[in-house]
Design a protein around this motif. Structure first.
Motif, mmCIF file in Angstrom:
data_model
loop_
_atom_site.group_PDB
_atom_site.id
_atom_site.type_symbol
_atom_site.label_atom_id
_atom_site.label_comp_id
_atom_site.label_asym_id
_atom_site.label_seq_id
_atom_site.Cartn_x
_atom_site.Cartn_y
_atom_site.Cartn_z
ATOM 1 N N ARG A 156 0.725 -0.960 -0.301
ATOM 2 C CA ARG A 156 -0.148 0.063 0.013
ATOM 3 C C ARG A 156 0.697 1.028 -0.171
ATOM 4 N NH1 ARG A 156 -0.143 4.691 3.211
ATOM 5 N NH2 ARG A 156 0.247 3.210 5.234
ATOM 6 N N ALA A 157 1.876 1.200 0.820
ATOM 7 C CA ALA A 157 2.519 2.244 1.233
ATOM 8 C C ALA A 157 3.502 2.514 -0.377
ATOM 9 C CB ALA A 157 3.558 2.373 2.074
ATOM 10 N N LEU A 158 4.079 1.477 -1.041
ATOM 11 C CA LEU A 158 4.615 1.853 -2.380
ATOM 12 C C LEU A 158 4.050 1.905 -2.815
ATOM 13 C CD1 LEU A 158 7.287 1.599 -3.289
ATOM 14 C CD2 LEU A 158 6.120 -1.414 -4.053
ATOM 15 N N GLY A 159 2.819 1.608 -3.555
ATOM 16 C CA GLY A 159 1.941 2.295 -4.373
ATOM 17 C C GLY A 159 1.730 3.716 -4.405
ATOM 18 N N GLU A 160 1.437 4.465 -2.870
ATOM 19 C CA GLU A 160 0.842 5.486 -2.578
ATOM 20 C C GLU A 160 1.871 5.979 -3.368
ATOM 21 O OE1 GLU A 160 -1.566 6.020 0.975
ATOM 22 O OE2 GLU A 160 -2.806 4.612 0.196
ATOM 23 N N LEU A 161 3.111 6.228 -2.882
ATOM 24 C CA LEU A 161 4.254 6.814 -2.988
ATOM 25 C C LEU A 161 5.112 7.016 -5.126
ATOM 26 C CD1 LEU A 161 6.610 5.662 0.397
ATOM 27 C CD2 LEU A 161 5.634 7.714 0.101
ATOM 28 N N GLN A 162 4.508 5.653 -5.084
ATOM 29 C CA GLN A 162 4.776 6.249 -6.064
ATOM 30 C C GLN A 162 3.876 6.949 -6.956
ATOM 31 O OE1 GLN A 162 5.617 1.382 -7.278
ATOM 32 N NE2 GLN A 162 6.956 1.983 -8.070
ATOM 33 N N ALA A 163 2.639 6.667 -6.536
ATOM 34 C CA ALA A 163 1.597 7.144 -7.640
ATOM 35 C C ALA A 163 2.045 8.865 -7.446
ATOM 36 C CB ALA A 163 0.186 7.095 -7.129
ATOM 37 N N VAL A 164 2.467 9.335 -6.049
ATOM 38 C CA VAL A 164 2.671 10.989 -5.408
ATOM 39 C C VAL A 164 3.999 11.119 -6.560
ATOM 40 C CG1 VAL A 164 1.236 10.538 -4.371
ATOM 41 C CG2 VAL A 164 3.566 10.351 -3.644
ATOM 42 N N GLY A 165 4.499 10.527 -6.788
ATOM 43 C CA GLY A 165 5.822 10.898 -7.444
ATOM 44 C C GLY A 165 7.502 10.848 -6.726
ATOM 45 N N ALA A 166 7.389 10.304 -5.298
ATOM 46 C CA ALA A 166 7.691 10.318 -4.162
ATOM 47 C C ALA A 166 9.209 10.518 -4.442
ATOM 48 C CB ALA A 166 6.951 9.882 -2.328
ATOM 49 N N GLN A 167 9.937 9.449 -5.270
ATOM 50 C CA GLN A 167 11.304 9.249 -5.413
ATOM 51 C C GLN A 167 11.844 9.742 -6.138
ATOM 52 O OE1 GLN A 167 11.656 5.317 -6.626
ATOM 53 N NE2 GLN A 167 13.674 5.366 -6.480
ATOM 54 N N PRO A 168 12.462 10.948 -6.100
ATOM 55 C CA PRO A 168 13.091 11.677 -6.945
ATOM 56 C C PRO A 168 13.974 10.214 -7.885
ATOM 57 C CG PRO A 168 13.443 12.661 -5.488
ATOM 58 C CD PRO A 168 13.076 11.213 -4.558
ATOM 59 N N GLY A 169 14.281 11.104 -9.689
ATOM 60 C CA GLY A 169 14.725 9.639 -10.034
ATOM 61 C C GLY A 169 13.558 9.019 -10.485
ATOM 62 N N GLY A 170 12.406 8.569 -9.875
ATOM 63 C CA GLY A 170 11.484 7.559 -9.969
ATOM 64 C C GLY A 170 10.267 7.635 -10.557
ATOM 65 N N THR A 171 9.142 7.147 -10.369
ATOM 66 C CA THR A 171 7.819 7.303 -11.144
ATOM 67 C C THR A 171 7.696 9.079 -11.220
ATOM 68 O OG1 THR A 171 7.585 5.177 -10.731
ATOM 69 C CG2 THR A 171 5.702 6.362 -11.786
ATOM 70 N N ALA A 172 7.387 9.407 -12.062
ATOM 71 C CA ALA A 172 6.487 10.784 -12.007
ATOM 72 C C ALA A 172 5.142 10.927 -10.901
ATOM 73 C CB ALA A 172 6.546 11.630 -13.770
ATOM 74 N N PRO A 173 4.846 11.961 -10.448
ATOM 75 C CA PRO A 173 3.106 11.890 -10.055
ATOM 76 C C PRO A 173 2.668 12.243 -11.298
ATOM 77 C CG PRO A 173 4.857 14.160 -9.881
ATOM 78 C CD PRO A 173 5.487 13.095 -10.081
ATOM 79 N N ARG A 174 2.073 10.995 -11.163
ATOM 80 C CA ARG A 174 0.082 11.107 -11.741
ATOM 81 C C ARG A 174 -0.363 12.517 -11.326
ATOM 82 N NH1 ARG A 174 -2.189 5.980 -9.329
ATOM 83 N NH2 ARG A 174 -0.420 4.385 -10.075
ATOM 84 N N GLU A 175 -0.251 13.357 -10.228
ATOM 85 C CA GLU A 175 -0.968 14.245 -10.099
ATOM 86 C C GLU A 175 -0.178 15.434 -9.398
ATOM 87 O OE1 GLU A 175 -5.565 16.025 -9.380
ATOM 88 O OE2 GLU A 175 -4.847 14.386 -9.025
ATOM 89 N N VAL A 176 0.188 16.390 -9.340
ATOM 90 C CA VAL A 176 0.197 17.157 -8.657
ATOM 91 C C VAL A 176 -0.446 18.473 -8.088
ATOM 92 C CG1 VAL A 176 2.102 19.158 -7.985
ATOM 93 C CG2 VAL A 176 2.788 17.686 -9.447
ATOM 94 N N HIS A 177 -1.172 18.758 -6.761
ATOM 95 C CA HIS A 177 -2.486 19.163 -6.581
ATOM 96 C C HIS A 177 -1.756 20.921 -6.755
ATOM 97 C CE1 HIS A 177 -4.613 15.721 -5.658
ATOM 98 N NE2 HIS A 177 -3.812 15.222 -4.762
ATOM 99 N N ALA A 178 -3.188 21.513 -7.084
ATOM 100 C CA ALA A 178 -2.979 22.801 -6.946
ATOM 101 C C ALA A 178 -2.224 23.551 -5.928
ATOM 102 C CB ALA A 178 -4.049 23.149 -7.300
ATOM 103 N N HIS A 179 -2.307 23.070 -5.084
ATOM 104 C CA HIS A 179 -1.040 24.199 -3.767
ATOM 105 C C HIS A 179 -0.096 23.537 -3.230
ATOM 106 C CE1 HIS A 179 -2.344 20.303 -1.853
ATOM 107 N NE2 HIS A 179 -1.782 20.196 -0.454
ATOM 108 N N LEU A 180 0.584 22.867 -4.068
ATOM 109 C CA LEU A 180 1.744 22.333 -4.455
ATOM 110 C C LEU A 180 2.248 22.320 -5.278
ATOM 111 C CD1 LEU A 180 1.196 18.591 -3.006
ATOM 112 C CD2 LEU A 180 2.183 20.680 -1.767
ATOM 113 N N ALA A 181 1.809 22.420 -6.743
ATOM 114 C CA ALA A 181 2.359 23.163 -8.387
ATOM 115 C C ALA A 181 3.316 24.253 -8.244
ATOM 116 C CB ALA A 181 1.428 23.994 -8.675
ATOM 117 N N ALA A 182 3.101 25.396 -7.871
ATOM 118 C CA ALA A 182 4.712 25.940 -7.126
ATOM 119 C C ALA A 182 5.871 25.561 -6.761
ATOM 120 C CB ALA A 182 3.750 27.056 -6.807
#
Length: 231
Positions: free
Chosen positions: A42-68
């Protein structure tokens, strides 16, 4: 025109980040934790979905309040850390310090592996008298990664976005790289995996060679055509 200089991207071009499973396991080990298989998955899938690993999977979405913050993450070390931790903290983990441990893990030289043909290509360019620079959008210093894998001896210069406050595809970073190597743009090749960022070198007249950002075992010879370009 004869190639006298080559500019290489770092992540996804010369090196690839470790698999996400190993990254998460290393972070857990760093804080002395373990997770049951379902919770790990569960943790691995969610971390990959948000792109938490630099050099890894890109985030599926960057929320508006984090985009800047995400847009300027590679302009400084502090902005890089803040942006990736903001993404990671969207995921609930069993220990608050695990987010920081995972961020620190990605900067560890052991967390990176060179592509199979990286040493061969860099050595071949050096033998031909071609000067080499690493030009990367990054928020930390990858020089220790090159040193650990014995590739630092081939690199003449590092042009890193966080050290100059300039990110690709801004032509200024490519111009600075060419000036540092002492080569003109038409006699310089940019090698990278990002069509937009690395392709920006074409704006100043560099030739561009793209590689695919694949796991190391799936891309054994993506860099070798650069030797043909160098003659």
């Amino acid at each position: 025109m004869t190639v006298k200089g080559t500019l290489f991207d770092f992540s996804g071009t010369l090196f690839r980040a470790e698999p996400a499973e190993r990254w998460l396991r290393a972070g857990l080990d760093a804080v002395g934790l373990d997770l049951a298989p379902p919770e790990f998955a569960r943790a691995l899938g969610e971390l990959q979905a948000v792109g938490a690993q630099p050099g890894g999977t890109a985030p599926r979405e960057v929320h508006a309040h984090l985009a800047a913050g995400w847009r300027v993450r590679d302009l400084s070390g502090s902005q890089h850390r803040a942006a990736y931790l903001a993404q990671a903290r969207q995921v609930s983990l069993p220990y608050a310090g695990l987010h920081e441990a995972l961020y620190e893990r990605h900067k560890d030289p052991v967390a990176w592996e060179p592509y199979p043909d990286a040493a061969e290509v860099l050595a071949g360019l050096r033998e031909r008298g071609v000067r080499i620079a690493v030009v990367s959008n990054i928020g930390w210093d990858p020089r220790p990664v090159f040193h650990r894998h014995g590739l630092d001896r081939f690199v003449d210069a590092y042009l890193l976005s966080f050290e100059h406050g300039i990110t690709k595809p801004n032509p200024a970073l490519f111009q600075l790289a060419c000036a540092t190597l002492g080569t003109s743009a038409p006699e310089t090749v940019m090698v990278g995996d990002n069509r937009r960022a690395d392709g920006g070198a074409a704006a100043i007249g560099c030739r561009v060679h793209f590689v695919d950002h694949l796991p190391v075992d799936q891309r054994p010879d993506g860099l070798r055509p650069v030797l043909d370009l160098a003659g």
